[in-house]
Design an enzyme around this catalytic site. Structure first.
Site, PDB file in Angstrom:
ATOM      1  N   HIS A 164       0.878  -1.079  -0.062  1.00  0.00           N
ATOM      2  CA  HIS A 164      -0.064   0.120   0.096  1.00  0.00           C
ATOM      3  C   HIS A 164       1.017   1.264  -0.076  1.00  0.00           C
ATOM      4  O   HIS A 164       2.091   1.173   0.475  1.00  0.00           O
ATOM      5  CB  HIS A 164      -0.927  -0.083   1.233  1.00  0.00           C
ATOM      6  CG  HIS A 164      -1.922   0.975   1.014  1.00  0.00           C
ATOM      7  ND1 HIS A 164      -1.884   2.368   1.444  1.00  0.00           N
ATOM      8  CD2 HIS A 164      -3.372   1.032   0.833  1.00  0.00           C
ATOM      9  CE1 HIS A 164      -2.891   2.894   1.255  1.00  0.00           C
ATOM     10  NE2 HIS A 164      -3.771   2.202   0.683  1.00  0.00           N
ATOM     11  N   GLU A 192      -3.786   3.064  -7.515  1.00  0.00           N
ATOM     12  CA  GLU A 192      -4.194   4.064  -6.712  1.00  0.00           C
ATOM     13  C   GLU A 192      -3.172   5.297  -6.784  1.00  0.00           C
ATOM     14  O   GLU A 192      -1.851   5.098  -6.105  1.00  0.00           O
ATOM     15  CB  GLU A 192      -4.206   3.732  -5.067  1.00  0.00           C
ATOM     16  CG  GLU A 192      -5.077   2.402  -4.806  1.00  0.00           C
ATOM     17  CD  GLU A 192      -5.493   2.639  -3.313  1.00  0.00           C
ATOM     18  OE1 GLU A 192      -6.518   2.281  -2.786  1.00  0.00           O
ATOM     19  OE2 GLU A 192      -4.337   2.527  -2.608  1.00  0.00           O
TER      20      GLU A 192
HETATM   21  O1  G3P Z   1      -6.700   1.497   0.633  1.00  0.00           O
HETATM   22  C1  G3P Z   1      -7.660   2.225   0.208  1.00  0.00           C
HETATM   23  C2  G3P Z   1      -7.108   3.698  -0.049  1.00  0.00           C
HETATM   24  O2  G3P Z   1      -5.783   4.038  -0.117  1.00  0.00           O
HETATM   25  C3  G3P Z   1      -7.963   4.844  -0.570  1.00  0.00           C
HETATM   26  O3  G3P Z   1      -8.155   5.568   0.264  1.00  0.00           O
HETATM   27  O4  G3P Z   1      -9.730   6.966   1.564  1.00  0.00           O
HETATM   28  O5  G3P Z   1      -9.189   7.508  -0.685  1.00  0.00           O
HETATM   29  O6  G3P Z   1     -10.665   5.494  -0.146  1.00  0.00           O
HETATM   30  P1  G3P Z   1      -9.450   6.478   0.134  1.00  0.00           P
END
Ligand code: G3P
Length: 225
Positions: A96, A144
């Site tokens: 992560h 992400e």
């Molecule tokens: O692990 C999920 C994360 O990094 C995304 O976070 O709060 O943007 O949904 P969020």
């Protein structure tokens, strides 16, 4: 390869205060009830201290937030694949962006988890990282963009190309690897957009864990599935 039913909703509790102690089990119970009623696959990643109690008492897939590729034995404080397995978990997140690993660590963790039949969801912060990680053959890659994590703008609006390009590039490497996207995902519209961009599901955190009404937020999230 271990699979999650698609589309998959994976909720990372991080170490948010809202998910500390018994609150993590309560959120998981709510997720399990919504999953049962809707038939939508929902997996959760509770904080480490709650992993075992939740994995052993709730039927939806429960994942660790990280795996350290060390064997069982004399090492202290690590989240090893065999400890994760022993806790009754279904799998683990790896790399992560808030808990980065080297490529060597990622590839070893994927291998050790695979040997124990643990699902691996490896996070990637760019298309290039996703392609590199795909060579290690995780079960799932979650793309992400770090700058959008925890914000109010969904990756599907801010950077749809990263989702589309990750799907295309990872599937070129192996059609068996599923792709999730995450960062800023909060609504059913965001999930719908993610699937239209080719993702197999989403990885999210604050949209549920920090919501005033987590159940309402989850029902909104899955409304088009
Ligand atoms: O692990 C999920 C994360 O990094 C995304 O976070 O709060 O943007 O949904 P969020």
């Amino acid at each position: 390869m271990i699979k999650l039913p698609k589309p998959s909703i994976v909720i990372n509790f991080k170490v948010y205060e809202e998910a500390e102690g018994a609150k993590a089990l309560n959120i998981t119970k709510m997720c399990a009830a919504v999953s049962k009623d809707s038939g939508v696959a929902i997996a959760v990643c509770p904080p480490a201290p709650e992993l075992g109690i939740i994995a052993r008492s709730i039927k939806i897939p429960v994942l660790a937030q990280n795996a350290d590729p060390f064997p069982a034995g004399a090492s202290t404080g690590w989240m090893t694949p065999s400890v994760i397995k022993g806790a009754g978990a279904f799998g683990t997140l790896i790399n992560h962006t808030e808990h980065k690993s080297t490529d060597d660590t990622i590839s070893k963790a994927i291998k050790m988890c695979g040997e124990l039949n643990l699902l691996t969801i490896v996070c990637a912060d760019s298309v290039e990282a996703a392609v590199r990680i795909a060579k290690f053959r995780p079960d799932i890659i979650a793309v992400e963009p770090p700058e959008l994590i925890g914000g109010n703008v969904s990756v599907t609006d801010a950077d749809p190309y990263i989702v589309k390009n990750t799907v295309t590039s990872v599937k070129k490497e192996s059609r068996d690897i599923s792709v999730l996207c995450g960062a800023g995902i909060k609504t059913g519209k965001d999930v719908k957009a993610a699937l239209e961009l080719g993702a197999d599901g989403v990885l999210l955190a604050s949209g549920i864990i920090r919501a005033d009404d987590p159940k309402g937020a989850l029902l909104d999230l899955i409304q088009y599935l």
